[in-house]
Design a protein around this motif. Structure first.
Motif, PDB file in Angstrom:
ATOM      1  N   ALA A 100       0.766  -1.180   0.090  1.00  0.00           N
ATOM      2  CA  ALA A 100       0.029  -0.100   0.067  1.00  0.00           C
ATOM      3  C   ALA A 100       0.936   1.243   0.039  1.00  0.00           C
ATOM      4  CB  ALA A 100      -1.027  -0.019   1.238  1.00  0.00           C
ATOM      5  N   SER A 101       2.012   1.209   0.819  1.00  0.00           N
ATOM      6  CA  SER A 101       2.876   2.334   0.693  1.00  0.00           C
ATOM      7  C   SER A 101       3.543   2.568  -0.603  1.00  0.00           C
ATOM      8  CB  SER A 101       4.136   2.316   1.770  1.00  0.00           C
ATOM      9  OG  SER A 101       4.795   1.220   1.457  1.00  0.00           O
TER      10      SER A 101
ATOM     11  N   ASP B 198       0.933  -2.755  -9.431  1.00  0.00           N
ATOM     12  CA  ASP B 198       0.170  -2.610  -7.941  1.00  0.00           C
ATOM     13  C   ASP B 198      -0.861  -3.634  -7.468  1.00  0.00           C
ATOM     14  OD1 ASP B 198       1.685  -0.293  -7.897  1.00  0.00           O
ATOM     15  OD2 ASP B 198       0.289   1.083  -8.305  1.00  0.00           O
TER      16      ASP B 198
ATOM     17  N   LEU C  61      -4.569   1.476   3.127  1.00  0.00           N
ATOM     18  CA  LEU C  61      -4.584   2.148   2.140  1.00  0.00           C
ATOM     19  C   LEU C  61      -5.232   3.549   2.406  1.00  0.00           C
ATOM     20  CD1 LEU C  61      -6.146  -0.188  -0.752  1.00  0.00           C
ATOM     21  CD2 LEU C  61      -3.821   0.864  -0.607  1.00  0.00           C
TER      22      LEU C  61
ATOM     23  N   GLY D  73      -4.325   6.220   4.462  1.00  0.00           N
ATOM     24  CA  GLY D  73      -3.699   7.346   4.298  1.00  0.00           C
ATOM     25  C   GLY D  73      -3.842   8.448   5.325  1.00  0.00           C
TER      26      GLY D  73
ATOM     27  N   ARG E 180     -10.904   3.549  -1.857  1.00  0.00           N
ATOM     28  CA  ARG E 180      -9.409   3.925  -1.421  1.00  0.00           C
ATOM     29  C   ARG E 180      -8.354   3.462  -2.446  1.00  0.00           C
ATOM     30  NH1 ARG E 180      -9.817   2.791   5.248  1.00  0.00           N
ATOM     31  NH2 ARG E 180     -11.210   4.657   5.482  1.00  0.00           N
ATOM     32  N   TRP E 181      -8.448   2.142  -2.891  1.00  0.00           N
ATOM     33  CA  TRP E 181      -7.298   1.727  -4.103  1.00  0.00           C
ATOM     34  C   TRP E 181      -7.572   2.723  -5.185  1.00  0.00           C
ATOM     35  CZ3 TRP E 181      -3.487  -1.043  -4.263  1.00  0.00           C
ATOM     36  CH2 TRP E 181      -2.892  -1.488  -5.512  1.00  0.00           C
TER      37      TRP E 181
ATOM     38  N   ARG F 233      -5.738   6.087  -4.287  1.00  0.00           N
ATOM     39  CA  ARG F 233      -4.449   5.972  -3.829  1.00  0.00           C
ATOM     40  C   ARG F 233      -3.156   6.930  -4.453  1.00  0.00           C
ATOM     41  NH1 ARG F 233      -4.826   2.138  -7.559  1.00  0.00           N
ATOM     42  NH2 ARG F 233      -3.059   1.522  -8.866  1.00  0.00           N
ATOM     43  N   THR F 234      -2.564   7.591  -3.737  1.00  0.00           N
ATOM     44  CA  THR F 234      -1.625   8.714  -4.197  1.00  0.00           C
ATOM     45  C   THR F 234      -0.153   8.140  -4.195  1.00  0.00           C
ATOM     46  OG1 THR F 234      -1.765  10.005  -2.476  1.00  0.00           O
ATOM     47  CG2 THR F 234      -3.509  10.566  -4.386  1.00  0.00           C
TER      48      THR F 234
END
Length: 469
Positions: A328-329, A341, A398, A400, A464-465, A468-469
């Motif tokens: 996730a990171s 990913d 995820l 953040g 959330r996926w 993701r950024t």
């Protein structure tokens, strides 16, 4: 402010607990023949847990600057660090007394115990809390001996619970003998004498505290409190995560044709390098399997045991999901391993999924065989709960940082709900899994609840996926 929080938050929770304990299912559990044995294990588990907790965060903790100023002075530590120990002891003792009073009051209100035995059990609860405080301090003073002693206490407690003849000869056995309905004043006298002897040793323990250990614990606690204040509870927990030390010579990444096997072996060896976390995680998974099995037993509060199983399973998966947090990171960044990913996350999910399935299936089958229950329903519910818990772990990884939009006030006729919304955002995975555990225990009565939780978790993880950024 404290009074308002107690009225708004603590009182409803206490009322819900009381109603659960005084219900037909709660009374059946508290009045069962196994209740004194469970009390023995609970007291020993509390003392063993206090010993282990003291290794990382003891009761004698102050902010870093006062810690350095007081620890380097000529004043005895039995005077300078007595205040935080007394405050921590008051909290632990108050909670233990409250829990014992709830159990005794529930039995008394249903005519299963007399008020005298309830009062005596509440006094025993207070003594258990005091002993736990001393054990907590002992773990801080002797960190290397804390784990072996704690394991010895747990082993002796298990033997005492299995052989009731040993209860009069062990401190945790005295707690079990004081259970309402079968209490004896002699156990209270013996436990009081033991507590007095341990309390007399507190000044000696305080004076043995070292400067380096005090400063290290103060710095870690301040960092964890800073993260917790910012609603970053996962980061706060990682402050106390043990460093890898075992199996350093084992090669984690190996040349294997199947990529999934490479990730599976890599994550397994990574977990083995922190054996303490690994053992605790397996025990938590086994406990969750036991709870979800007992949730299907007659006259048991299934929803409560299911919720407890979900929370225990969520906590136990932590040591096995380091790979998921890594995936996730690095998501949405340049590929580090030449794979997408999605494949990276899926490969890192293999190890926790395999461990969850193996442990839950083994424990559920064994518990069903021992209790004489059918294993079909507990197996299906435990597997569903295991998959949902793993999804919650993925969503939590995820999540953040806190979105800036949640920092804005939310005025309502009853006040600003901004703090409540931020707390729900910080604990969304925990709340969802508690609800998922209760729904899994009721899956064969109302499957709509479990389906609703599954849809919610899937939607949350997908959203959330994508963000993701």
């Amino acid at each position: 402010m404290v009074f308002m929080v107690a009225v708004v938050a603590v009182t409803p929770i206490a009322r819900a607990v009381w109603l659960s304990l005084t219900s037909a299912e709660g009374i059946a559990v508290l009045a069962s023949t196994a209740a004194p044995g469970v009390t023995v294990l609970t007291a020993a588990g509390l003392w063993a847990g206090a010993l282990i907790l003291g290794r990382d965060r003891g009761p004698a903790v102050l902010p870093p600057f006062p810690t350095h100023a007081l620890a380097t002075s000529d004043l005895p530590r039995s005077d300078t660090f007595r205040g935080p120990v007394l405050r921590a002891g008051a909290l632990v003792t108050g909670l233990a007394t409250f829990a014992a009073g709830l159990v005794g009051g529930s039995l008394t209100s249903n005519g299963l115990a007399d008020p005298l035995s309830t009062a005596m059990f509440a006094a025993v609860g207070a003594l258990v809390g005091i002993v736990a405080t001393v054990a907590w301090l002992a773990g801080q003073v002797f960190p290397r001996a804390a784990v072996p002693v704690a394991l010895g206490v747990l082993a002796l407690a298990a033997f005492t619970a299995a052989v009731p003849f040993m209860q009069p000869f062990t401190p945790w056995g005295w707690v079990g003998l004081a259970y309402p309905g079968s209490g004896s004043p002699h156990t209270l006298v013996a436990l009081t004498a033991l507590t007095a002897a341990l309390v007399a040793a507190v000044p000696v323990l305080l004076n043995r505290l070292g400067l380096a250990e005090l400063m290290a614990q103060a710095a870690r606690w301040e960092s964890a409190a800073t993260y917790a204040t910012g609603m970053e509870f996962s980061s706060a927990v990682t402050i106390y995560q043990g460093e890898p030390h075992a199996g350093r010579r084992l090669r984690a990444v190996r040349a294997i044709r199947r990529r999934s096997a490479v990730f599976l072996i890599r994550d397994a060896i990574g977990a083995v390098r922190t054996p303490g976390r690994l053992v605790v995680g397996v025990i938590a998974l086994a406990t969750a399997g036991t709870l979800i099995t007992l949730a299907f037993a007659p006259a048991m509060p299934g929803w409560a045991l299911g919720a407890a199983a979900g929370l225990t399973l969520f906590g136990g998966l932590g040591p096995f999901t380091d790979g998921i947090r890594h995936a996730a990171s690095v998501a949405a960044d340049f590929p580090l391993y030449g794979i997408s990913d999605e494949h990276l996350l899926a490969n890192h999910a293999l190890f926790p999924l395999a461990v969850t399935v193996v442990v839950l299936l083994t424990v559920v089958v064994v518990c069903s065989f021992v209790t004489g229950m059918s294993a079909f329903a507990p197996i299906l519910s435990s597997l569903a709960l295991g998959v949902l818990t793993l999804m919650a772990r993925v969503g939590n990884a995820l999540k953040g940082p806190l979105p800036p939009t949640l920092l804005a006030p939310i005025p309502t006729p009853v006040g600003d709900l901004g703090a409540a919304v931020r707390m729900i955002w910080a604990l969304d995975a925990v709340l969802l899994i508690a609800f998922a555990g209760a729904a899994a225990a009721l899956a064969f009565e109302s499957p709509v609840l479990l389906i609703g939780v599954a849809i919610t978790l899937v939607g949350l993880v997908v959203a959330r996926w994508r963000q993701r950024t």
